[in-house]
Write a protein that holds these residues in place. Structure first.
Motif, mmCIF file in Angstrom:
data_model
loop_
_atom_site.group_PDB
_atom_site.id
_atom_site.type_symbol
_atom_site.label_atom_id
_atom_site.label_comp_id
_atom_site.label_asym_id
_atom_site.label_seq_id
_atom_site.Cartn_x
_atom_site.Cartn_y
_atom_site.Cartn_z
ATOM 1 N N ILE A 1 56.731 37.447 43.077
ATOM 2 C CA ILE A 1 55.964 38.163 43.542
ATOM 3 C C ILE A 1 55.201 38.887 43.042
ATOM 4 O O ILE A 1 55.566 39.235 41.054
ATOM 5 N N LEU A 2 53.877 39.842 43.234
ATOM 6 C CA LEU A 2 53.306 39.683 41.680
ATOM 7 C C LEU A 2 52.510 40.799 42.894
ATOM 8 O O LEU A 2 52.035 40.604 43.805
ATOM 9 N N GLY A 3 51.489 41.775 42.236
ATOM 10 C CA GLY A 3 50.888 42.308 42.721
ATOM 11 C C GLY A 3 51.078 43.587 43.527
ATOM 12 O O GLY A 3 51.572 44.482 42.886
ATOM 13 N N ILE A 4 50.134 44.514 44.371
ATOM 14 C CA ILE A 4 49.685 45.746 45.157
ATOM 15 C C ILE A 4 50.677 45.801 46.208
ATOM 16 O O ILE A 4 50.910 44.936 47.249
ATOM 17 N N LEU A 5 51.938 46.412 46.208
ATOM 18 C CA LEU A 5 52.846 46.357 47.054
ATOM 19 C C LEU A 5 52.458 48.262 48.133
ATOM 20 O O LEU A 5 52.989 49.305 47.116
ATOM 21 N N ASN B 1 38.140 42.929 52.273
ATOM 22 C CA ASN B 1 37.936 44.410 51.707
ATOM 23 C C ASN B 1 39.515 45.884 51.474
ATOM 24 O O ASN B 1 38.453 46.666 51.161
ATOM 25 N N VAL B 2 40.250 44.566 51.350
ATOM 26 C CA VAL B 2 40.420 46.446 49.566
ATOM 27 C C VAL B 2 40.300 46.161 48.876
ATOM 28 O O VAL B 2 39.548 45.078 48.191
ATOM 29 N N SER B 3 40.856 47.774 48.061
ATOM 30 C CA SER B 3 40.261 48.040 47.064
ATOM 31 C C SER B 3 41.663 49.295 46.076
ATOM 32 O O SER B 3 41.750 49.788 47.239
ATOM 33 N N PHE C 1 43.920 40.278 44.731
ATOM 34 C CA PHE C 1 45.523 39.366 45.541
ATOM 35 C C PHE C 1 45.933 40.230 46.648
ATOM 36 O O PHE C 1 46.655 39.519 47.766
ATOM 37 N N GLY C 2 44.549 41.165 47.845
ATOM 38 C CA GLY C 2 45.342 41.395 48.598
ATOM 39 C C GLY C 2 46.044 42.926 48.147
ATOM 40 O O GLY C 2 46.567 42.989 47.072
ATOM 41 N N ILE C 3 46.421 43.298 48.810
ATOM 42 C CA ILE C 3 47.491 44.546 49.216
ATOM 43 C C ILE C 3 48.756 44.010 50.386
ATOM 44 O O ILE C 3 48.673 43.270 51.768
ATOM 45 N N PHE C 4 49.607 43.499 50.369
ATOM 46 C CA PHE C 4 51.319 43.565 50.943
ATOM 47 C C PHE C 4 51.940 45.096 51.598
ATOM 48 O O PHE C 4 51.487 45.695 50.133
#
Ligand SMILES: Nc1ncnc2c1ncn2[C@@H]1O[C@H](COP(=O)(O)OP(=O)(O)OP(=O)(O)O)[C@@H](O)[C@H]1O
Ligand SMILES: [Mg+2]
Lengths: 261, 850
Positions: free
Chosen positions: B652-656, B570-572, B580-583
């Motif tokens: 490495i990809l996505g929201i950090l 449930n991350v947005s 891809f979620g959040i790191f």
């Protein structure tokens, strides 16, 4: 020739099959073969007609066209009172079911069925029941009563051919067409078949048309038609073997009149 | 008429048995997949109905996955238990991932589920759990365990037991005061371990306060039905809770578990579809052959007055009988297959089986598939049979092969735009839509090529034939293979389909692996990695305590150790759910360990409410450096500032976000850890030491860089293995198809074979001739399939490169060579039987064969 009429239509009561100005052309251009050139013929009811002629003269073709197995290039054909010209596949199928029977030189029987099943096959296809009395008559005439449960591979060539005859007779068609029915048989078995065909004409009024190369066989017929190069060139009624041979010799000697036309 | 066609059926047993196998395979896989899931469901269903045997109503949170799920209070529980008709209440205080350690070697035990309960010191009012010896836990440091757990952990009453408690994030030691079991004398219900704590301690530990319950189960008074009680309880229900009858609860729970095994079901369905598609070709060929062989017979039937409908019907009837037989066998084999796979999957579990479940719908679908596939395949041959002219009974009627022009035109009309689409998808920069374009193009190109394959067969087979068709026997074999290109192509179709799929998959997987290895080798400063195993979407409640990394940093030779937290629940971001979620990590540190080139803003250690994002995601979300955007983590919405945008790489990809954001995560545990070493330090001893540190966190794995690559590509390898199995299924069917075609050729050419033998060809020569034909058909299929497969694989990889998911196109030559070799062997195998039959022909009989 007197014929004893029983359960088939009387002889002479019109033609069982007739062709008028029948042409059959195979292929086109260079490879064109004219198998029949304007044949006019009438096959009387209740009679046994033989067709003779040299190889390639068009005997089989004429028979196939008359029987509705093949289509004519030009001309009219009728079997009984049905005109074949313009019949579609359904019409031709019905014709084969109801009006004609066949005996071939070979591959007459389905190898997977017994003799009895082969005999009854045309009726089964048409969804009809055999007339038990007639069936018994046919079986006894062809002398197959003790072979009915055998497969074709367990029967001799002559016996197989007798099964084929029985099959053609059992549905009592308007005409039976036989293409060299004795061609593959020795003279004794051949004679049996011929006697048998003769009897079904004489005793039961069946109409039969038979293609043959054998003068002896032709002598069993009421009438012999001679074909050469796609045309009827001669004919003979109440033939004897000698008369037929004599006719063939003469035809071979004199090239056919009008063949070059 | 019917009799004639059924009799014929028996005569053609061998030929039809090949078609039968195709039907059996496809129906078998379908039925197997259905039986598997129904049998699994029944097994779990029986488990949950045991658990809920005396339970009339279950009260539970509507959303048990919520970050902070609602709890029942003491008062609410009392209100519910006073509802008219309630006989007994069993409150639920429980947690998953409560892991006991073995008393002798200190290793964590492994069980199929690891549960912790809080119990109130009295006997279970629902009579499911029974105390066998000792007592229920009365103090915070006491536990009671089930007999199965005691056995696993090798403890008895009075021993001390180390237990990892997930919410505490560390192991504690307790005293075992009692051993319990289940009613009916069972030590476990399904191979689960259970540790029962004092209720107040459990509430405080699991839920943060005493007097809280996750839910409760209720038993009903005599004469009160479950549904009635459910309605009464529902009226008193606090908000956020729902009430289910015991039966509903059982169904819900077993359905949830069933989902876990769905992927196996889909693989089996994949097999079924492939077998069905390939089977259509095989059956088509079989019936065509039968019709060709029966021309005389069919013509005789026509001469004797059979209508075209009757003749077509006789072929279809034959097909129907074969399909029903095949479906029946397939159903039986499928049931066995489903039961076997189910046993392999969970047979080791201590969960009693509920028998093999074959539902009526499975039977219906099995027969529907079998009959449909066969009738579709037999339709064209039936029409062809009905068009046999009656004259054919008396003379050989040459029925000219239909020209390939129409077929090839249709093929080209599909293949050319297909190729154009594939090229566009591969070369144009279109982002995600490229894959849709590619997929559409691939399907068109594939179908087009199949239609073109008869046209391609002649030149290709001739070309290949020049290589192996030495000697006069070989030359004859080549000539036979090109004699009827339509038949050759249909026979090879099964192979083309299978090899194209595997070729595509192998190329993409190989490219992906090579890309990953490239990047790992070049630019990564990570020597050791730590990875939590996940059984559910990770959200910080599974993994290891990041504090453990302090011990790692103390190991000599270790340069840096980074903890990565991950939340996929449930991350947005920017009002869009983040797939891809959040790191959360120290981004500054990450940029030293991984290639993270800034394309906008800066990549540095982040403070609270700051994030960085890769350029692809930034584009999708329309974010650039300096933007402010709402981010939802753990149910809390905050405005974040985009500090930088970095270039996407396959690793490495996505929201950090920064480590301060972990406050908002549902759990404080780290999901991954990365360790860099000083120059020249050997990784192996460090891995061993870190393993020792991580021993307290069950399920956490430690490995070197190579194992990281392996792990990252493991799921793709799994996919490739599944596809390889697909290939095997396709090949098996293809071999049957080739066998079929060769047998036909031999029957058709009996006279010819007799002739070549009469003029001096040896037995061996004849065998070689048949083998050459078989191998050529196979290799033709493989060549076409590989060309298509590798081409499509390269195209898909090119599109992956465009979106930075891969860096190179790598063609797995070794694998491809292997597939080719397998196909050649298959081709030779297919030729064995026909070649033997051909070699045994009696020369004289063959010549006079009708
Ligand atoms: N399907 C066909 N295509 C082309 N020509 C054909 C075809 N069938 C027959 N012919 C030709 O038609 C002519 C007549 O053939 P047909 O079979 O009627 O002869 P036939 O008198 O029965 O000969 P035979 O005594 O040898 O059986 C022959 O020249 C033959 O080559
Ligand atoms: Mg002839």
């Amino acid at each position: 020739m007197t014929s004893q009429v029983s359960d088939a239509p009387a002889a002479g009561a019109g033609a069982a099959a007739r062709a008028a100005d029948l042409w059959k052309v195979y292929g086109s251009g260079e490879a064109q073969v004219i198998a029949l050139r304007g044949v006019n013929v009438e096959l009387e009811r209740g009679r046994f007609t033989a067709i003779m002629g040299p190889s390639g003269s068009g005997k089989s073709t004429l028979m196939h066209c008359l029987a509705g197995l093949d289509t004519a290039t030009r001309g009219q054909i009728s079997v009984g009172d049905t005109a074949l010209t313009g019949l579609d596949d359904g019409g031709l199928t019905r014709l084969r079911r109801e009006k004609v029977g066949f005996i071939f030189q070979q591959f007459n029987l389905l190898p997977t069925l017994t003799a009895e099943e082969n005999i009854l096959l045309p009726l089964a296809i048409a969804g009809r029941k055999p007339d038990p009395e007639w069936y018994r008559t046919v079986i006894t005439t062809v002398g197959l009563a003790d072979r009915l449960t055998h497969r074709p591979s367990q029967l001799s060539g002559g016996q197989q051919q007798r099964v084929a005859c029985a099959r053609a007779l059992v549905s009592r068609p308007e005409v039976i067409f036989a293409d060299e029915p004795t061609g593959n048989l020795d003279s004794r078995s051949g004679a049996e078949i011929l006697n048998f065909l003769r009897r079904s004409v004489t005793e039961h009024g069946q109409t039969i048309v038979m293609v043959t190369h054998d003068a002896n066989a032709a002598s069993h017929a009421d009438r012999v038609i001679f074909l050469a190069d796609g045309q009827i060139v001669d004919e003979l009624t109440a033939p004897t073997a000698d008369a037929v041979l004599d006719r063939i010799k003469r035809l071979d000697a004199a090239p056919v009149a009008g063949a070059a036309e | 008429m019917i009799k004639a066609s059924l009799r014929g059926l028996l005569q053609r047993k061998l030929r039809l048995s090949l078609a039968l196998i195709a039907i059996v395979l496809s129906v078998g896989f379908l039925a197997g997949s259905l039986v598997l899931s129904d049998t699994l469901n029944a097994r779990f269903g029986s488990l949950f109905s045991t658990i809920n045997a005396n339970v009339a109503v279950v009260v539970q949170p509507k959303d048990p996955q919520a970050v902070d799920p609602v709890r029942l209070t003491d008062d609410q529980l009392r209100t519910l238990s006073e509802v008219d008709g309630v006989r007994a209440v069993s409150p639920d205080v429980s947690a998953q991932g409560v892991i006991p350690f073995r008393s002798d070697d200190g290793e964590p035990v492994s069980a199929d589920a690891m549960l912790g309960f809080g119990v109130d010191g009295k006997d279970d009012p629902l009579g499911l759990v029974e105390l066998r010896e000792g007592s229920w836990p009365q103090a915070a440091d006491e536990v009671t365990v089930t007999a199965y757990t005691a056995e696993l952990a090798r403890v008895k009453r009075g021993d001390s037991l180390k237990v990892y408690v997930p919410v505490l994030n560390e192991p504690r030691t307790f005293k075992v005061v009692g051993v319990a079991g289940y009613s009916g004398g069972r030590d476990s219900l399904a191979g689960e371990s259970v540790v029962m704590f004092q209720q107040a301690y459990a509430q405080e530990t699991f839920y943060g306060a005493t007097g809280r319950y996750a839910g409760a189960s209720f038993a009903a008074d005599e004469g009160v039905s479950d549904t009635v009680l459910k309605q009464r309880i529902a009226e008193k229900l606090p908000s956020g809770f729902k009430a289910l009858t015991g039966e509903e609860s059982s169904e819900e729970q077993s359905a949830q578990i069933g989902v876990v095994f769905d992927f196996i079901k889909y693989i089996l369905i994949g097999f079924a579809v492939l077998a069905a598609v390939v089977g259509v070709f095989l059956i088509f060929n079989t019936f065509n052959i039968i019709v060709a062989q029966r021309t005389r017979e069919l013509a005789l039937l026509r001469a004797l007055g059979a209508s075209w409908g009757q003749v077509a019907g006789s072929v279809l009837l034959e097909a129907l009988v074969v399909s029903v037989l095949g479906a029946t066998l397939g159903l039986a084999i499928g049931a066995g297959l489903g039961a076997w796979v189910e046993h392999m999957l969970i047979g080791e579990f201590e969960l009693p089986s509920a028998g093999i479940i074959v539902k009526p719908i499975t039977v219906v679908l099995a027969y529907a598939l079998g009959v449909l596939v066969t009738l579709i395949a037999a339709f064209v041959p039936a029409v062809r049979a009905s068009s046999v002219p009656p004259v054919a009974a008396m003379r050989d009627v040459v029925r000219p092969d239909k020209s390939l022009v129409a077929l090839s035109v249709v093929g080209a009309v599909l293949a050319v735009p297909g190729l154009a689409l594939v090229l566009t998808g591969a070369l144009a920069d279109m982002g995600g839509t490229a894959f849709l374009v590619l997929l559409a193009g691939a399907v068109l190109l594939f179908v087009g090529t199949l239609l073109l394959s008869p046209l391609l067969a002649r030149p290709l087979v001739r070309g290949l034939g020049a290589l192996i068709g030495r000697g006069s026997a070989g030359k004859l074999g080549v000539r036979n293979a090109v004699r009827n290109p339509r038949r050759t192509a249909v026979t090879a179709a099964a192979i083309i389909i299978g090899v194209t799929v595997i070729g595509t998959a192998a190329t993409v997987v190989q490219s992906f692996k090579t890309s990953l290895e490239d990047i790992m080798g070049d630019s990564i400063g990570v020597e050791v990695m730590i990875q939590a195993s996940v059984t559910a979407a990770p959200d910080g409640r599974q993994g290891f305590n990041p504090k453990a990394l302090d011990q790692v940093r103390a190991i000599p030779g270790v340069k840096e150790a980074a903890a990565w937290h991950f939340d996929a629940l449930n991350v947005s971001v920017a009002n869009q759910p983040s797939a891809f979620g959040i790191f959360a990590t120290d981004v500054g540190q990450a940029s030293r360990m991984f290639p993270m080139d800034a394309v906008d803003g800066s990549i540095r250690t982040l403070a609270a409410q700051e994030l960085v994002v890769d350029d692809n995601t930034a584009e999708t979300l329309k974010l650039k450096a300096g933007d402010r955007t709402p981010v939802v983590i753990g149910g809390v919405t905050r405005d974040y500032t985009v500090v930088g945008v970095y270039k996407t790489t396959p690793i490495i990809l996505g929201i950090l976000v920064g480590l301060p954001a972990v406050e908002d995560f549902p759990g404080p545990l780290a999901f991954q850890g990365f360790v860099s070493l000083n120059e020249g330090v050997d990784a192996a001893p460090v891995v061993a030491q870190i393993e020792k540190i991580m021993k307290d966190y069950p399920g956490v794995q430690v490995g070197d860089r190579q194992s990281y690559v392996e792990q990252a590509t493991a799921s793709y390898d799994l996919l490739l293995t599944a596809v390889e199995w697909l290939l095997i299924v396709a090949l098996v069917i293809a071999v049957l198809g080739i066998l079929n075609t060769l047998l036909l050729s031999i029957v058709e050419r009996t006279r010819e074979l007799g002739l070549v033998r009469a003029v001096g060809l040896s037995r061996g020569g004849l065998v070689w001739m048949v083998t050459v034909e078989s191998v050529l058909i196979t290799v033709f299929g493989v060549a076409l399939g590989l060309a298509l497969g590798v081409g499509l694989g390269a195209a898909f990889t090119k599109a992956l490169i465009t979106i930075e998911f891969a860096s190179v196109i790598a063609i797995p030559w070794l694998d491809l060579l292997q597939y080719l070799a397998i196909a050649v062997v298959a081709g030779i195998a297919a030729a064995v039987l026909p070649a033997r039959i051909a070699a045994r022909l009696n020369v004289l009989e063959a010549i006079s064969y009708e």
